[in-house]
Design a protein around this motif. Sequence first.
Motif, PDB file in Angstrom:
ATOM      1  N   MET B 258       7.070  -9.757  -6.524  1.00 20.16           N
ATOM      2  CA  MET B 258       5.984  -8.819  -6.254  1.00 20.16           C
ATOM      3  C   MET B 258       5.774  -8.638  -4.751  1.00 20.16           C
ATOM      4  O   MET B 258       5.702  -7.513  -4.253  1.00 20.16           O
ATOM      5  CB  MET B 258       4.674  -9.273  -6.917  1.00 20.16           C
ATOM      6  N   LEU B 259       5.691  -9.763  -4.044  1.00 25.66           N
ATOM      7  CA  LEU B 259       5.407  -9.692  -2.607  1.00 25.66           C
ATOM      8  C   LEU B 259       6.514  -8.948  -1.866  1.00 25.66           C
ATOM      9  O   LEU B 259       6.243  -8.050  -1.059  1.00 25.66           O
ATOM     10  CB  LEU B 259       5.243 -11.108  -2.039  1.00 25.66           C
ATOM     11  N   GLU B 260       7.760  -9.320  -2.122  1.00 26.96           N
ATOM     12  CA  GLU B 260       8.879  -8.673  -1.420  1.00 26.96           C
ATOM     13  C   GLU B 260       8.958  -7.190  -1.783  1.00 26.96           C
ATOM     14  O   GLU B 260       9.218  -6.345  -0.927  1.00 26.96           O
ATOM     15  CB  GLU B 260      10.199  -9.379  -1.772  1.00 26.96           C
ATOM     16  N   SER B 261       8.726  -6.874  -3.063  1.00 26.28           N
ATOM     17  CA  SER B 261       8.774  -5.466  -3.492  1.00 26.28           C
ATOM     18  C   SER B 261       7.710  -4.646  -2.780  1.00 26.28           C
ATOM     19  O   SER B 261       7.896  -3.458  -2.522  1.00 26.28           O
ATOM     20  CB  SER B 261       8.560  -5.357  -5.001  1.00 26.28           C
ATOM     21  N   MET B 262       6.574  -5.293  -2.475  1.00 21.24           N
ATOM     22  CA  MET B 262       5.492  -4.597  -1.789  1.00 21.24           C
ATOM     23  C   MET B 262       5.730  -4.513  -0.283  1.00 21.24           C
ATOM     24  O   MET B 262       4.916  -3.941   0.441  1.00 21.24           O
ATOM     25  CB  MET B 262       4.156  -5.304  -2.062  1.00 21.24           C
ATOM     26  N   GLY B 263       6.823  -5.118   0.179  1.00 18.04           N
ATOM     27  CA  GLY B 263       7.145  -5.016   1.596  1.00 18.04           C
ATOM     28  C   GLY B 263       6.726  -6.215   2.422  1.00 18.04           C
ATOM     29  O   GLY B 263       6.906  -6.222   3.641  1.00 18.04           O
ATOM     30  N   PHE B 264       6.157  -7.227   1.787  1.00 15.19           N
ATOM     31  CA  PHE B 264       5.827  -8.444   2.528  1.00 15.19           C
ATOM     32  C   PHE B 264       7.087  -9.293   2.699  1.00 15.19           C
ATOM     33  O   PHE B 264       8.048  -9.168   1.932  1.00 15.19           O
ATOM     34  CB  PHE B 264       4.761  -9.260   1.782  1.00 15.19           C
ATOM     35  N   GLU B 265       7.065 -10.154   3.715  1.00 10.29           N
ATOM     36  CA  GLU B 265       8.207 -11.038   3.974  1.00 10.29           C
ATOM     37  C   GLU B 265       7.830 -12.452   3.568  1.00 10.29           C
ATOM     38  O   GLU B 265       6.892 -13.039   4.115  1.00 10.29           O
ATOM     39  CB  GLU B 265       8.542 -11.067   5.473  1.00 10.29           C
TER      40      GLU B 265
END
Lengths: 306, 306
Positions: B258-265
């Motif tokens: 979820m986090l990576e898909s949302m653009g977070f690293e």
Amino acid sequence: MGEKVRVCEVGPRDGLQMAEAIMPTEVKIEWIRSLVAAGLHEIEVGSFVPPKLIPQMADTGEVVRASRDIAGLTIVTLAPNLKGAQRAHESGADVVIIPVSVSEGHSRANTNKGSLQQVEEVRAIVEWVKAQERPMKVDAGCATAFGCSIEGAVPQERVVMVAAALAQAGVDGVVLADTVGYGNPAQVRAVIRAVHQEIGPVLNRLHLHDTMGLGLANALAGLEEGIRCFDSALAGLGGCPFAPGASGNIVTEDLVFMLESMGFETGIDLDGLFRAREVLKRGLPGAALLGNVNKAGIPRTYRQAA
Amino acid sequence: MGEKVRVCEVGPRDGLQMAEAIMPTEVKIEWIRSLVAAGLHEIEVGSFVPPKLIPQMADTGEVVRASRDIAGLTIVTLAPNLKGAQRAHESGADVVIIPVSVSEGHSRANTNKGSLQQVEEVRAIVEWVKAQERPMKVDAGCATAFGCSIEGAVPQERVVMVAAALAQAGVDGVVLADTVGYGNPAQVRAVIRAVHQEIGPVLNRLHLHDTMGLGLANALAGLEEGIRCFDSALAGLGGCPFAPGASGNIVTEDLVFMLESMGFETGIDLDGLFRAREVLKRGLPGAALLGNVNKAGIPRTYRQAA
């Protein structure tokens, strides 16, 4: 009293069409009755598709006719083309949803037509329905609106373009569907905003899958962008065609728990949903029944729906 | 480059402590190594509690000592009291988390002390650690911050009061924990806002459970309220003491997705997590391993962590 949110149960259509077994017609009807008894007043009961392609849906006409005797039920059906929409109308459906894949590749693989050709089919359906004496709502479902297993990423501008064409074709509502469950909350927010800007409240529903476990997070994003109608399936029935064993639709029980816990009014009773699960279990032995609230039990902090 | 979000793996502590079997020490260490290899650089490796109460954690000292050889790992431990915190310090932990139940009933049931008495224990720990040569961070975990299986609803003002007392006692960080998984996104937002208003960035972490299926939706709510550190467990290990068979911690694999898909690293690699799952599977045969991304496979639209 909280704000109302509508939950549309799609288990009898999107759930059963992926099941290995075929649920007998009389059990389908018993299941639909149990869902209505739990407070679900909008149910996608089947689809008018060639029985050779989806034998699980061969009895949809019969199911619709039987469902007309159930008080307070809005009967939703799915049909891929004019012929299917005509059968939906004939059988007495209140709503027909026409799927239109935003991804060109997915559209061609599923309907042998490009996305905009399928929009023309929708336009023909809208016009045909208008000419009938008995009204029937025509909604369009933008499939693969958040990603596609064939084409990968689906550009937001393309979702807006297809949704705008559908609104222009005169549909009553547009559903954004995360057909393969690739969507994430940031994307769900962004796409809804862009589509809302173009077609306003004609966008009135989200159809989410829990393939990657993000289903309720995506529903939350939709809720915060103003969506007040969500598709879901009891026990998360459904699966994913490209990933055998993967999760299907978002789970009605958990969705209702989330919405009611947040103070929204769904009018749906969790105990009633658990009873409907038992009907499903009997009617589809061996199927994977998902869900969390059913396993954990209803916590004492939960405010029961009236 | 997206904004960074930290994920703290709690499987070796919160996951294993609920498991029926006891994972052998050498497998724990192999599992921790595989988690670090996947990019998890903050791991709760165990707790310093009486082995009679939680035999699964009897080897925590040994696990911490072995973990010190793993480059780039922040070793987090849990301890309920000064004695446990001293053992954590002795063994070489980088962080010790002290649980403080916001619910008075839960606090008394678990520690034989009221919430504010336990805050005094935390104050004593902070002072003891300050007097040592080797530094160690002291965090406090506000357990049952979103509801309690014993007391039911937990008033927001009480969460704020306990969090404020903990900040005043000098802890490095405060974690809000949905110990039994009763929280909903609206509540998570409201409680975080209220606690942030009182103690600012000392509130720096969420510990969420997926008991009702709302784990990632609650994480999203936390994320949108500015939280940038989340606890989770590989394969959602953990369960719920009051509901046998219920889901446990939020699933690391799905959270990272979820986090990576949302653009977070996050710096975490999904394939690496799948490899760590294999170690877990061998080390804890028969345990229920949850998660969605592992079942569905990584979609082609996913941006792999660097």
